[in-house]
Scaffold this active site. Structure first.
Site, PDB file in Angstrom:
ATOM      1  CD  GLU A  64      -3.176  -0.570   0.708  1.00 34.27           C
ATOM      2  OE1 GLU A  64      -3.394   0.208  -0.211  1.00 34.27           O
ATOM      3  OE2 GLU A  64      -3.888  -2.101  -0.276  1.00 34.27           O
ATOM      4  CG  LEU A  65       3.672   1.132  -1.867  1.00 35.00           C
ATOM      5  CD1 LEU A  65       4.313   0.762  -3.644  1.00 35.00           C
ATOM      6  CD2 LEU A  65       4.535   0.849  -1.061  1.00 35.00           C
TER       7      LEU A  65
ATOM      8  CB  CYS B  36      -1.622   6.995   1.047  1.00 33.81           C
ATOM      9  SG  CYS B  36      -3.406   6.101   1.708  1.00 33.81           S
TER      10      CYS B  36
END
Length: 534
Positions: free
Chosen positions: A289-290, A323
């Site tokens: 999960e970037l 994010c």
């Protein structure tokens, strides 16, 4: 590879310092009494595998809102991690044999224990990470919610029975736990992301080893204490859910260790790539999960007031450190001036709500670290050099703590390098666009593919947006912001976001191994595809 991981995973946070004098620790002040409600002390061990210990560096966690020390944690070493892995392997032997509904009952109790500590743990998130208290409490609630989801999953997870082409044969898919799941989480969601992984992995029959962010070690310790209390109450080994706080050496060791079949990593694309290569080199599985360079597209028929309200939270919530934060606002030229004017006005009205994240009524807290401020300033200097216009904000705030002004930028082309690069700070670029079709192309042209949203009343554009030539992101919204995802759907993104999926839907499949099973219950031996071997 290791030097890269060291440089990026463990930056020299001003939030994280070596052990210091006990004078002035927030944990000893009445305002922060909730810390001791969580079982925290002035000095805490940062490793747990059924017992608390730690032989690594003693670090002091600092509050980003006032730059004052909260408490100390003694981190783990690679040798401590090895002890956790061995304990986790032993715990798995028992845990995997428990029926899934019984594992679900343990997760239900974890959810109940979290409910009992909802407010103090949420306050700790606000204190140590810097997000406002309602968001901190909401993050703990997210762990509670995924526990509820996982309890139901424990009675419904299963494979398929498929028709066999051979007489007297049964064909089915069977799912079994992987073993140990290593979870490496980031500072911005120090509770929820571990919750997504742990609740689902536990009902699937996996055990866990968690390395939280080095700058939020108190959250990791407090959360693990809550989980451990449930395991201990049920006479289960604490190593079902182990913790090893530490630096890049611990993170690299998790990525490289063949005893850990799956590594779930949340963080930057740069570090995620390094982790993925380490895991892939040993043919392990990784769940990434970037980063996200998320966009809201505004159609010509969108409701401007609704867009401004949604964009305010999407752009400035958590001080731009989600994010899923909106980084780009792609606005149809017919509404461009209206949206720019409305958003600047909203930002101006919002500024009195800046303050201490623990105070009532505050909607905007600090950046997590000086590193975040440095990135913010460097990006805005580049914006100026490229000819961009700062419509609002653009400065570090003159107040105690790591505060910056939320910032609106106009005047840059959609493909400007600074627009295409994610800056983890409250900066949004507003781009003038001639059509939804063009907006979709701009949405998709960045390397990341996490979250996206379209504001429109046009049903044809809705289905175009959701279709094969629409958004290429893992999260595709209509008439809501890019952030604030629910736990029921799988969370994750495409391209440089990593392709991983956590939380709801069928994300559980990443925590298990699938076997295709054929059972012959006759005395005959027919071959598939009609092959004769006689």
């Amino acid at each position: 590879m290791a030097p890269l991981l060291t440089r990026v995973v463990i930056p020299r946070f001003s939030l994280l310092t070596r052990a210091m004098s006990s004078a002035g620790y927030l944990i000893n002040e009445p305002k922060y009494a909730f810390l001791k409600e969580l079982g925290l002390q002035e000095n805490n061990k940062g490793v747990y595998n059924g017992k608390w210990f730690g032989n690594g560096e003693v670090v002091t966690s600092m509050c980003p809102a006032n730059k004052r020390p909260i408490a100390q944690v003694q981190q783990g070493t690679v040798a401590d991690l090895d002890e956790c892995i061995r304990a986790s392997q032993e715990a798995w032997q028992m845990w995997a044999d428990m029926p899934a509904p019984q594992r679900g009952e343990i997760v239900r109790q974890i959810g109940e224990a979290l409910r009992q500590k909802l407010e103090p743990l949420g306050q700790l998130v606000a204190l140590e990470m810097g997000k406002i208290k309602p968001e901190g409490i909401g993050e703990v609630q997210e762990y509670v919610d995924i526990c509820d989801f996982a309890v139901g999953l424990s009675r419904s997870v299963g494979g398929s029975v498929l028709p066999s082409e051979r007489p007297g044969h049964a064909l089915m898919e069977n799912w079994n736990p992987l073993g140990i799941v290593g979870v490496i989480t980031a500072f911005n969601f120090p509770v929820a992301v571990y919750g997504w992984n742990s609740a689902v992995a536990m009902v699937c029959g996996d055990t866990l080893i968690w390395k939280g962010a080095p700058s939020t070690p108190l959250v990791s310790v407090a959360t693990t204490r809550i989980v451990a209390s449930v395991l201990e109450k049920n006479n289960l080994p604490g190593a079902v859910s182990s913790l090893c706080c530490g630096g890049a050496d611990v993170g690299s060791a998790i990525a490289k260790d063949e005893r850990i079949p799956l590594v779930s990593f949340t963080g930057s694309t740069k570090v995620g790539k390094a982790v993925a290569l380490m895991v892939q080199e040993r043919f392990g599985k990784h769940l990434l999960e970037l980063g996200g360079n998320n966009a809201i597209i505004v159609d010509s028929d969108a409701d401007p007031e609704m867009v401004v309200r949604a964009a305010l939270f999407a752009c400035v919530g958590t001080a731009g450190q989600r994010c899923t934060t909106t980084r780009r606002l792609i606005v149809h030229e017919a509404l461009y001036d209206t949206i720019v004017e409305g958003l600047v006005k909203a930002y101006r009205s919002f500024m009195p709500r800046v303050g201490d994240p623990l105070d009532e009524g505050v909607l905007y807290g600090p950046m997590h670290s000086q590193q975040g401020i440095d990135g913010y300033l460097a990006t805005l200097e580049e914006v100026k050099q490229l000819g961009g216009k700062i419509e609002f904000g653009g400065k570090v705030m003159d107040r105690e703590g790591h505060y910056v002004e939320p910032t609106i930028v106009t005047g840059l082309p959609h493909d400007s390098p600074v627009v295409h690069r994610e800056t983890f700070a409250p900066i949004v670029y507003i781009l003038r666009c001639p059509s939804v079709d063009q907006g979709i192309k701009w949405n998709n042209e960045v390397k990341q593919g996490l979250s996206s949203s379209l504001f429109t009343q046009n049903l044809a554009n809705v289905f175009k947006w959701l279709g094969p030539k629409g958004s290429d992101c893992g999260i595709i919204n209509v008439n809501i912001p890019t952030n604030g995802a629910e736990i029921g759907g799988a969370f994750g993104g495409e391209k440089h976001t990593g392709g991983g999926r956590e939380s709801g839907s069928d994300a559980w499949k990443q925590y298990m191994r699938r076997s295709t099973c054929t059972i012959n219950y006759t005395k005959e031996l027919p071959l598939a595809q009609g092959i004769k071997f006689e």
